[in-house]
Design an enzyme around this catalytic site. Sequence first.
Site, PDB file in Angstrom:
ATOM      1  N   ASP A  27       0.826  -1.203   0.000  1.00  0.00           N
ATOM      2  CA  ASP A  27       0.000   0.000   0.000  1.00  0.00           C
ATOM      3  C   ASP A  27       0.869   1.265   0.000  1.00  0.00           C
ATOM      4  O   ASP A  27       2.089   1.206   0.240  1.00  0.00           O
ATOM      5  CB  ASP A  27      -0.897  -0.034   1.242  1.00  0.00           C
ATOM      6  N   ASP A  74     -10.863   1.493  -3.477  1.00  0.00           N
ATOM      7  CA  ASP A  74     -11.449   1.096  -2.198  1.00  0.00           C
ATOM      8  C   ASP A  74     -12.961   1.047  -2.289  1.00  0.00           C
ATOM      9  O   ASP A  74     -13.633   0.721  -1.312  1.00  0.00           O
ATOM     10  CB  ASP A  74     -11.041   2.094  -1.097  1.00  0.00           C
TER      11      ASP A  74
HETATM   12  C1  DGJ Z   1      -5.931   1.667   1.876  1.00  0.00           C
HETATM   13  C2  DGJ Z   1      -6.292   0.494   1.025  1.00  0.00           C
HETATM   14  O1  DGJ Z   1      -6.773   0.932  -0.211  1.00  0.00           O
HETATM   15  C3  DGJ Z   1      -7.308  -0.357   1.746  1.00  0.00           C
HETATM   16  O2  DGJ Z   1      -7.724  -1.410   0.928  1.00  0.00           O
HETATM   17  C4  DGJ Z   1      -6.712  -0.849   3.022  1.00  0.00           C
HETATM   18  O3  DGJ Z   1      -5.664  -1.728   2.757  1.00  0.00           O
HETATM   19  C5  DGJ Z   1      -6.245   0.322   3.862  1.00  0.00           C
HETATM   20  N1  DGJ Z   1      -5.385   1.188   3.131  1.00  0.00           N
HETATM   21  C6  DGJ Z   1      -5.538  -0.171   5.095  1.00  0.00           C
HETATM   22  O4  DGJ Z   1      -5.010   0.862   5.815  1.00  0.00           O
END
Ligand code: DGJ
Length: 729
Positions: free
Chosen positions: A455, A524
């Site tokens: 991430d 997301d």
């Molecule tokens: C942002 C990501 O896009 C989410 O899927 C998740 O992993 C969160 N970060 C976790 O902090």
Amino acid sequence: MTRITTRIAHLRAAGVSFVVELRAPLPRVLHWGEDLGELTGDGLAALGLTADAAALNNSLDEPRQFTVWPTEADGWSGTPAHQGHRGGTATTPRITMTGAEERPGELVIDLHDADAGLDIVLTYRLDPSGVLGVRTGLSCPYGAPGAAPYDLAATTALLPLPGRAQEILDFTGKWCRERSPQRGRLAFAGHVREVRRGKPGLDAPHLLTVGVPGFGFRTGEVWALHVGWSGNQRWLAERLPEGAGVHGGVLGGGELLAPGEIRLAPGDRYTSPECFFAWSGEGLDGLAARFHTMLRARPRHPSTPRPLTLNTWEAVYFDHRPEQLLALADAAAEVGVERLVLDDGWFLGRRDDTAGLGDWTVDPQVWPDGLGPLADRVHAHGMQFGLWVEPEMVNLDSRMAREHPEWILGPSAGVGPSSRHQYVVNVAREDVFGYLLERLDALVTEYGIDYLKWDHNRELHEAVRRGARGTDRPGVHAQTEGLYRLMDSLRSRHPALEIESCSSGGGRVDLGVLDRTDRVWASDCNDPVERQSIQRWTGQLLPPELVGAHVGGPRSHTTGRITDDSFRLITALFGHAGIEDDVTARTPAQRAVLTRWAALYKEVRGLLHSGRVVRADLDDEATQLHGVVAPDAGAALYCWVRTETSVPGQSGRVRLPGLAPGRPYRVRIRTEAGLPDLHQVTGPLWCTAALDGWVPMPGAVLTGAGLPMPTLNPGQALLIEVAAQTSAN
Ligand code: DGJ
């Protein structure tokens, strides 16, 4: 130094021609686009003869040229191929060709800027898919004693566009709405996208496309660019009233450099990111097909069936309780999940998003026995084990920040505002690089980790590498290379390890990071109404097997919209599918649907992850018809979607793209993921019949006449399967 062996270099692949006249002092681009066929003698001479435009009134006294390295020296008033200076001098490049070599699929041109003492290597690589990769390398082989280094301000790979290319499509977006298309007329001016986020961003241009007005998914001539780089970038489409030589405009891209970021001393070399240019005479689907073909041919393109994934983020967020997660692993295995990914919240002090980033050891308070029991349970079920990490980031509330404040990327004057309570660490530093590699390596080794969700949740601001006060240096380029080095080093230690590129969802989707990762997290947002659009446009560049697509719970966590199971399930099928939900909280009936859907995904992924993506051009914006057709057109799966209501009561006949008109087919509706809610009483007749089983249908009816589609309620989808009739069926 290379030798010039031909006067005109003609690269050809998959219906694309790229022709360069290797003349002195500087080669010029004669053509990029539709295949011109085998050109010899007269044909090449004619192309050369037609490469000069008129000399205009009140203009240069000779026809303007569009060279391979346009600068003011050619009378070019558009964006130059490079800019820079040597201590305030050498600002007007004088470029000459010093050599050129044509190899199969590749043309390498050596250039020299006598004014600045720069050597330039310009490489064009025409992939068998028809995508043209352009890369440049700049170096200073020598320098007078005490001479200032060469400050490179910008280098832009430029290709010509014809005058008829006047409509532009690119993308923007925000968190949970990545790759939102924006379309309009390309005026006389520059359409410039400067990406200063230290990553492509949630609003990334993604694929800058210019076409003959009216182009669609299936028709029209289009030219497109993708900058394959994960740092700052510059993309442009430009039209000048005087044209670009004999052409109408230009498409260009490269890295966006900060002042002073690249200073070339003797012996130094700068290599630009690869810019990918593609032409299609068959609309946006033709462009997508070229990129998908190119990506699928990579040696490291995922070749194993894409495992059905369960990601724990929306199931538990930071609330990690080992017993519950073990139960989740059991429930996941029962419905057919093949990979379980433990998301954020497992490491030291990480009870929420304010602390812990940087401390990449398992938190014993939450996981007293480490992650071993969970990893073992997951593996015992025959599933792969994945783990979330965010290596380039740090919270101030962490051991890392307390012990190594100097590791934070930021100016000596002090860091600016935090974002999601976090800062960036300088991965270009050897000590940071070493620490991160050791930590990631140790975790992967100890737990047999098969997959990392990598991430990156903030933009880079004031990303300077700190020196003694006053010597801070711009750091985005080095940071991007540091990231690549870290991923490459980890993967060389663990060749089977897969990595997902995530960045607050789809904020780092580019062909640079995809050189060392195996999929992207598209967004997301798991709301299927939004997802239909996000996946459609992410798929303009990436084939479905590289795009994570998960089924969330009935109420979207990011939009609050409540949708039917069937719509969510069908939407997630058209990517690398997964689940983002607490399966243990679902009723037996809901789990049974998930199990049927999981089996369906495993049945159809072979087709979806190897076939050609097709999208119909429809008048009604509220509906979509998209699908994937097998390379031999012998099978296809289509998705008929309605995202909102619209005025037309009927779809009319909708043609299914991509099939062979002359072949006999049969059609049926797949019901495993559930059926859509309808805004009609009954029918159409073929559809009612196809619900009961296969209905024979000639290719000409499917592709030429088309099928009337049922009128769905908003937020619904229908899955239509097509197979070629054979003597065996
Ligand atoms: C942002 C990501 O896009 C989410 O899927 C998740 O992993 C969160 N970060 C976790 O902090």
